[in-house]
Design an enzyme around this catalytic site. Structure first.
Site, PDB file in Angstrom:
ATOM      1  N   GLY A 104      13.543   4.490   4.674  1.00 36.26           N
ATOM      2  CA  GLY A 104      12.529   3.445   4.818  1.00 36.26           C
ATOM      3  C   GLY A 104      11.626   3.660   6.014  1.00 36.26           C
ATOM      4  N   ASP A 151       1.928   3.422   3.734  1.00 33.64           N
ATOM      5  CA  ASP A 151       2.716   4.389   4.527  1.00 33.64           C
ATOM      6  C   ASP A 151       1.836   5.520   5.042  1.00 33.64           C
ATOM      7  OD1 ASP A 151       5.910   4.308   2.720  1.00 33.64           O
ATOM      8  OD2 ASP A 151       4.637   2.742   3.543  1.00 33.64           O
TER       9      ASP A 151
END
Ligand code: ATP
Ligand code: MEV
Ligand code: MG
Length: 319
Positions: A104, A151
Site C-alpha cells: 500500500g 499514486d
C-alpha cells in the site's frame, strides 16, 4: 552514458478506492524510494534487481523479455514500459527498492515513474513531470486494469497533495504538527485485484455502494479543512470513519484490523488502511504518542515513522 532516476513511494491519508470513481483523495510522498540505473548494454537488453532477485533478458526474435530468475510481479510495470516506450536497443536496467512491495506504499507507482524518467532521459526525449505522471498513470492502468492517477501523481510531484474531483493537484504545507506511523504486515496486497473486487461489489449493489463512495469523498474534503486548520484530533476521527467505510467495501483483513485497533489503543487519534487493502498497510495519525504507536505496531508487524517528502521524481546522467 549511465542514467539514475529515483521516485518516492506514497501513503494515502484519505480517499483510496473512492478516487477510482472520481472522488477526491489526499496522499503524501514518503521517505522510501525506487531507484533505476540505466545504461547501454553490449548486445542484448537485460534488466535485473539484486534487491528483488530477478533477471530478465530480451528475446530479440520474439521481442519479449524472458525471465531468467525470479517471479514476474512488479517487473510487469517495467516490461509494459519497455514494450510501449523503448525501441528494444540493448540496455541494462537495474532496479533497487526500499519500498515494501504490495504494502500500500506505492511501490508499483514509484517503479513506474522512476523507470519512465530514466528511459526518457536515456532517449534524450524532451519531457516534464506532467508528461511523466500522465504516462505513468497509463502504464498502471494497462497493468492493473483500473488505476486512478493518484499514486503516480504523488510519486512524480512529491509532497502532501489533495487530488480534486477534476484531477487537479494542490499541495499542503508538509510540516504538519501531526506525525504519522505506518504499520505494514508481511501479508501483501494486490491493487489490481482489490480494485476489481470493489468494482464488482459496486456493480452488484450500486444503490448501497455509490453513496459509500460519495461519503468517502465528503470525508476527504472535511480532512482537507482539518489539515489546513491543523486539527489533528478531527483528522484522526475522520480516519476512523473512513476505515469503517473501507471495511464495508471488503478491503479490510484481520491483520489490518488488528493494527488499526492496536494503534488507537497505543494513543493514535485515528488509524485506517492506506492503499488498496487486502493486505499491506495502515496509517495512524499521532499528534501525541508517536513512539508508543510505533513500538506497539513494531511488536507483531513492521512500522515506519512517516516524514512526507517534498522530493518527487528526479533523474540525472551520472557519466
Ligand atoms: N515479492 C515480490 N517480488 C516482485 N513483485 C511482487 C512481489 N510481491 C508482489 N509483487 C507484485 O508487485 C506488484 C505490487 O503492486 P501493487 O500496486 O499491488 O502494490 P503497491 O503499489 O506496493 O501498493 P499500492 O498500489 O496499494 O500502493 C503487484 O503486481 C504484485 O504482483
Ligand atoms: C486503491 C487505490 O485507490 C489506491 C492504491 O494505492 C487504487 C488507485 O487509486 O489506483
Ligand atoms: Mg500500486
Amino acid at each position: 552514458m549511465e542514467i539514475i532516476a529515483s521516485a518516492p513511494g506514497k501513503t494515502i491519508l484519505f480517499g483510496e478506492h473512492a478516487v477510482v470513481y472520481g472522488e477526491p483523495a489526499i496522499a503524501g510522498a514518503v521517505n522510501k524510494r525506487a531507484t533505476i540505473r540505466l545504461k547501454e548494454a553490449s548486445d542484448v537488453s537485460i534488466f535485473k534487481s539484486n534487491d528483488l532477485g530477478f533477471e530478465a533478458e530480451l528475446d530479440t526474435v520474439a521481442k519479449r523479455y524472458r525471465l531468467k530468475k525470479g517471479k514476474p510481479g512488479i517487473i510487469k510495470y517495467i516490461l509494459e514500459i519497455l514494450h510501449k516506450c523503448h525501441d528494444h536497443s540493448p540496455i541494462e536496467l537495474d532496479l533497487s527498492l526500499d519500498i515494501p512491495i504490495g504494502s500500500g506504499l506505492g511501490s508499483s507507482a514509484a517503479v513506474t515513474v522512476a523507470t519512465l524518467a530514466a528511459l526518457f532521459k536515456y532517449q534524450r526525449k524532451k519531457f516534464n513531470k506532467s508528461f511523466i505522471a500522465k504516462k505513468a498513470h497509463e502504464i498502471e492502468n494497462n497493468v492493473q486494469g483500473v488505476a486512478s492517477p493518484l499514486d503516480t501523481r504523488v510519486s512524480t510531484f512529491g509532497g502532501l497533495i489533495y487530488l480534486s474531483k477534476d484531477k487537479k493537484i494542490s499541495k499542503f504545507d508538509t510540516n504538519l504538527k501531526s506525525s504519522f506511523v505506518i504499520g505494514y504486515t508481511s501479508k501483501r496486497g494486490n491493487t489490481g485485484r482489490m480494485v476489481k473486487s470493489v468494482k464488482s461489489l459496486k456493480n452488484r449493489n450500486p444503490m448501497v455502494v455509490n453513496p459509500i463512495i460519495k461519503t468517502i469523498g465528503k470525508i476527504t474534503d472535511e480532512a482537507k479543512i482539518a489539515i489546513i486548520k491543523k486539527q489533528e484530533f478531527k483528522l484522526g476521527e475522520l480516519m476512523n470513519i473512513n476505515q469503517g467505510l473501507l471495511d464495508s467495501l471488503g478491503v479490510n483483513t484481520n491483520e489490518l484490523s488488528r493494527m488499526v485497533y492496536l494503534a488507537r489503543k497505543a494513543g493514535a487519534s485515528g488509524s485506517k488502511i492506506t492503499g488498496a487493502g487486502g493486505g499491506g498497510s495502515i496509517i495512524a495519525c499521532c499528534p501525541r504518542n508517536q513512539d508508543r504507536v510505533f513500538k506497539a505496531l513494531s511488536y507483531h508487524d513492521n512500522a515506519i515513522k512517516v516524514n512526507f517528502s517534498n522530493r518527487g521524481v528526479f533523474v540525472k546522467e551520472i557519466r
